[in-house]
Design an enzyme around this catalytic site. Sequence first.
Site, PDB file in Angstrom:
ATOM      1  CE  LYS A 273      45.989  -4.802 -20.350  1.00  0.00           C
ATOM      2  NZ  LYS A 273      44.690  -4.462 -19.751  1.00  0.00           N
TER       3      LYS A 273
ATOM      4  CE1 TYR B 291      49.126  -9.350 -20.999  1.00  0.00           C
ATOM      5  CE2 TYR B 291      49.819  -7.359 -22.139  1.00  0.00           C
ATOM      6  CZ  TYR B 291      49.001  -7.995 -21.220  1.00  0.00           C
ATOM      7  OH  TYR B 291      48.060  -7.261 -20.537  1.00  0.00           O
TER       8      TYR B 291
HETATM    9  P1  NDP Z   1      39.879 -10.960 -13.836  1.00  0.00           P
HETATM   10  O1  NDP Z   1      39.716 -12.186 -14.654  1.00  0.00           O
HETATM   11  O2  NDP Z   1      39.582 -11.047 -12.401  1.00  0.00           O
HETATM   12  O3  NDP Z   1      39.059  -9.754 -14.480  1.00  0.00           O
HETATM   13  C1  NDP Z   1      38.863  -9.576 -15.856  1.00  0.00           C
HETATM   14  C2  NDP Z   1      37.517  -8.960 -16.008  1.00  0.00           C
HETATM   15  O4  NDP Z   1      37.253  -8.576 -17.375  1.00  0.00           O
HETATM   16  C3  NDP Z   1      36.406  -9.916 -15.621  1.00  0.00           C
HETATM   17  O5  NDP Z   1      35.730  -9.413 -14.494  1.00  0.00           O
HETATM   18  C4  NDP Z   1      35.502  -9.919 -16.839  1.00  0.00           C
HETATM   19  O6  NDP Z   1      34.135  -9.815 -16.488  1.00  0.00           O
HETATM   20  C5  NDP Z   1      35.878  -8.632 -17.533  1.00  0.00           C
HETATM   21  N1  NDP Z   1      35.396  -8.635 -18.915  1.00  0.00           N
HETATM   22  C6  NDP Z   1      35.837  -9.394 -19.955  1.00  0.00           C
HETATM   23  N2  NDP Z   1      35.093  -9.171 -21.050  1.00  0.00           N
HETATM   24  C7  NDP Z   1      34.142  -8.246 -20.699  1.00  0.00           C
HETATM   25  C8  NDP Z   1      33.082  -7.611 -21.382  1.00  0.00           C
HETATM   26  N3  NDP Z   1      32.819  -7.862 -22.679  1.00  0.00           N
HETATM   27  N4  NDP Z   1      32.313  -6.710 -20.709  1.00  0.00           N
HETATM   28  C9  NDP Z   1      32.550  -6.437 -19.416  1.00  0.00           C
HETATM   29  N5  NDP Z   1      33.550  -7.011 -18.702  1.00  0.00           N
HETATM   30  C10 NDP Z   1      34.340  -7.909 -19.334  1.00  0.00           C
HETATM   31  O7  NDP Z   1      41.408 -10.535 -14.093  1.00  0.00           O
HETATM   32  P2  NDP Z   1      42.336  -9.338 -13.602  1.00  0.00           P
HETATM   33  O8  NDP Z   1      41.855  -8.788 -12.332  1.00  0.00           O
HETATM   34  O9  NDP Z   1      43.698  -9.879 -13.696  1.00  0.00           O
HETATM   35  O10 NDP Z   1      42.154  -8.270 -14.780  1.00  0.00           O
HETATM   36  C11 NDP Z   1      41.752  -6.921 -14.590  1.00  0.00           C
HETATM   37  C12 NDP Z   1      42.607  -6.005 -15.452  1.00  0.00           C
HETATM   38  O11 NDP Z   1      43.939  -6.011 -14.949  1.00  0.00           O
HETATM   39  C13 NDP Z   1      42.702  -6.381 -16.925  1.00  0.00           C
HETATM   40  O12 NDP Z   1      42.662  -5.207 -17.703  1.00  0.00           O
HETATM   41  C14 NDP Z   1      44.093  -7.003 -17.013  1.00  0.00           C
HETATM   42  O13 NDP Z   1      44.624  -6.924 -18.314  1.00  0.00           O
HETATM   43  C15 NDP Z   1      44.831  -6.119 -16.042  1.00  0.00           C
HETATM   44  N6  NDP Z   1      46.130  -6.613 -15.582  1.00  0.00           N
HETATM   45  C16 NDP Z   1      46.226  -7.828 -14.952  1.00  0.00           C
HETATM   46  C17 NDP Z   1      47.439  -8.293 -14.505  1.00  0.00           C
HETATM   47  C18 NDP Z   1      47.560  -9.615 -13.828  1.00  0.00           C
HETATM   48  O14 NDP Z   1      48.694 -10.109 -13.675  1.00  0.00           O
HETATM   49  N7  NDP Z   1      46.503 -10.245 -13.389  1.00  0.00           N
HETATM   50  C19 NDP Z   1      48.687  -7.508 -14.698  1.00  0.00           C
HETATM   51  C20 NDP Z   1      48.449  -6.224 -15.337  1.00  0.00           C
HETATM   52  C21 NDP Z   1      47.232  -5.818 -15.769  1.00  0.00           C
HETATM   53  P3  NDP Z   1      33.214 -11.105 -16.219  1.00  0.00           P
HETATM   54  O15 NDP Z   1      33.905 -11.873 -15.155  1.00  0.00           O
HETATM   55  O16 NDP Z   1      31.936 -10.473 -15.757  1.00  0.00           O
HETATM   56  O17 NDP Z   1      33.162 -11.810 -17.531  1.00  0.00           O
HETATM   57  C1  N5H Z   2      52.904 -12.404 -20.306  1.00  0.00           C
HETATM   58  C2  N5H Z   2      51.829 -12.755 -19.643  1.00  0.00           C
HETATM   59  C3  N5H Z   2      51.273 -14.126 -19.697  1.00  0.00           C
HETATM   60  C4  N5H Z   2      50.562 -14.463 -21.039  1.00  0.00           C
HETATM   61  C5  N5H Z   2      49.373 -13.626 -21.360  1.00  0.00           C
HETATM   62  C6  N5H Z   2      48.278 -13.427 -20.594  1.00  0.00           C
HETATM   63  C7  N5H Z   2      47.257 -12.451 -20.896  1.00  0.00           C
HETATM   64  C8  N5H Z   2      46.208 -12.230 -20.139  1.00  0.00           C
HETATM   65  C9  N5H Z   2      45.180 -11.168 -20.380  1.00  0.00           C
HETATM   66  C10 N5H Z   2      43.829 -11.602 -20.920  1.00  0.00           C
HETATM   67  C11 N5H Z   2      42.822 -10.581 -20.423  1.00  0.00           C
HETATM   68  C12 N5H Z   2      43.432 -13.000 -20.484  1.00  0.00           C
HETATM   69  C13 N5H Z   2      42.244 -13.559 -21.187  1.00  0.00           C
HETATM   70  O1  N5H Z   2      41.583 -12.902 -21.966  1.00  0.00           O
HETATM   71  C14 N5H Z   2      41.886 -14.980 -20.846  1.00  0.00           C
HETATM   72  C15 N5H Z   2      40.709 -15.519 -21.659  1.00  0.00           C
HETATM   73  O2  N5H Z   2      41.129 -15.892 -22.954  1.00  0.00           O
HETATM   74  C16 N5H Z   2      40.151 -16.786 -20.957  1.00  0.00           C
HETATM   75  N1  N5H Z   2      39.626 -16.490 -19.604  1.00  0.00           N
HETATM   76  C17 N5H Z   2      38.325 -16.164 -19.383  1.00  0.00           C
HETATM   77  O3  N5H Z   2      37.487 -16.095 -20.268  1.00  0.00           O
HETATM   78  C18 N5H Z   2      37.950 -15.851 -17.929  1.00  0.00           C
HETATM   79  C19 N5H Z   2      36.897 -16.855 -17.495  1.00  0.00           C
HETATM   80  C20 N5H Z   2      37.473 -14.387 -17.867  1.00  0.00           C
HETATM   81  C21 N5H Z   2      37.017 -13.977 -16.483  1.00  0.00           C
HETATM   82  O4  N5H Z   2      38.595 -13.587 -18.231  1.00  0.00           O
HETATM   83  C22 N5H Z   2      38.374 -12.418 -18.886  1.00  0.00           C
HETATM   84  N2  N5H Z   2      39.479 -11.712 -19.154  1.00  0.00           N
HETATM   85  O5  N5H Z   2      37.272 -12.034 -19.176  1.00  0.00           O
HETATM   86  C23 N5H Z   2      51.053 -11.736 -18.855  1.00  0.00           C
HETATM   87  C24 N5H Z   2      51.029 -11.952 -17.363  1.00  0.00           C
HETATM   88  C25 N5H Z   2      52.443 -12.016 -16.791  1.00  0.00           C
HETATM   89  C26 N5H Z   2      50.291 -10.768 -16.664  1.00  0.00           C
HETATM   90  C27 N5H Z   2      48.808 -10.697 -16.977  1.00  0.00           C
HETATM   91  C28 N5H Z   2      47.978 -11.873 -16.612  1.00  0.00           C
HETATM   92  C29 N5H Z   2      48.342  -9.571 -17.567  1.00  0.00           C
HETATM   93  C30 N5H Z   2      46.920  -9.251 -17.861  1.00  0.00           C
HETATM   94  O6  N5H Z   2      46.700  -8.314 -18.644  1.00  0.00           O
HETATM   95  O7  N5H Z   2      46.006  -9.865 -17.306  1.00  0.00           O
END
Ligand code: NDP
Ligand code: N5H
Length: 257
Positions: free
Chosen positions: A165, A158
């Site tokens: 975070k 992470y």
């Molecule tokens: P998604 O990929 O569905 O959502 C991530 C969102 O971040 C996307 O909609 C993306 O928008 C948006 N984003 C990234 N960069 C920008 C930017 N510059 N301006 C505006 N929006 C931006 O993933 P999740 O639903 O998993 O993530 C939502 C939140 O939940 C995050 O904060 C993540 O860290 C948190 N989280 C997720 C967990 C998991 O296991 N999935 C666990 C705990 C927390 P766009 O698509 O328009 O680029």
């Molecule tokens: C310990 C873990 C697993 C390892 C780490 C995962 C971290 C995820 C968070 C970030 C937000 C992911 C991320 O930025 C991915 C991008 O580099 C590439 N993806 C993209 O660009 C897509 C297309 C767009 C939609 O994504 C974003 N973010 O804009 C953590 C997991 C067990 C839990 C988890 C997944 C946490 C989390 O914060 O999401």
Amino acid sequence: MNFSLEGRTYVVMGVANKRSIAWGIARSLHEAGARLIFTYASERFEKPVKDLVSTLEGQDALFYECDVTSDEAVTATFDQIKQDVGTIHGLAHCIAFAKKEDLQGEFVDTSRDGYLLAHNISAYSLVSVSRAAQPLMSEGGGIVTLTYLGGERVVQNYNVMGVAKASLDATMKYLANDLGKHGVRVNAISAGPIRTLSAKGVGDFNTILKQIEEKAPLRRTVTQEEVGDTAYYLLSDLSRGVTGEIIHVDSGYSILG
Ligand code: NDP
Ligand code: N5H
């Protein structure tokens, strides 16, 4: 007390697709009767988000492009929302980003660029968005952000996102202190791992999910719907005495040593 959200308007930031946590939140708020406003990072996501929202029966939603790396974009978005709807009652911030190379290997190798980018999008954006949204919450309101256990303790891979975070968690508390006098509450949900677009491509995500199924008190992973219902609680008057709080929606995993 009436806990329906009829007559209330909420901004949902961060729907990428139907798996997004933000989408789970949108559905819970919609079920409770709220009017919804969606923002997305770029025009590219306008159509997919609109298509998704068209499945919500009777929802008269509004849509805005808002890249949170730009203060001008954030200010312009909320100015436009003010013109279009006037008052809002809350906001769900579901936004995070880090470079892929910073989500593997050792944290010590994080570049200055990667560190700043992750903090800019994943933590500072909550400050920028809250400052712009607060004046629209003239009847009081709620702000909810999404965090993860990796900000409280070290979770393998992470890395920079864990540090971002930790910053987000503290940011949420300082904002709660500032905005409380305006009747605005600020809280976070710490979600357990959920397979979303962001989680995609993350090495051994299956192993992480399996570990939750084996060890978490509830012996299962959580869903977008469960996070959505907790967001509904935090954005409604049900939680009217709660601010500056982190609620773990993680099957109880965080209590384990
Ligand atoms: P998604 O990929 O569905 O959502 C991530 C969102 O971040 C996307 O909609 C993306 O928008 C948006 N984003 C990234 N960069 C920008 C930017 N510059 N301006 C505006 N929006 C931006 O993933 P999740 O639903 O998993 O993530 C939502 C939140 O939940 C995050 O904060 C993540 O860290 C948190 N989280 C997720 C967990 C998991 O296991 N999935 C666990 C705990 C927390 P766009 O698509 O328009 O680029
Ligand atoms: C310990 C873990 C697993 C390892 C780490 C995962 C971290 C995820 C968070 C970030 C937000 C992911 C991320 O930025 C991915 C991008 O580099 C590439 N993806 C993209 O660009 C897509 C297309 C767009 C939609 O994504 C974003 N973010 O804009 C953590 C997991 C067990 C839990 C988890 C997944 C946490 C989390 O914060 O999401």
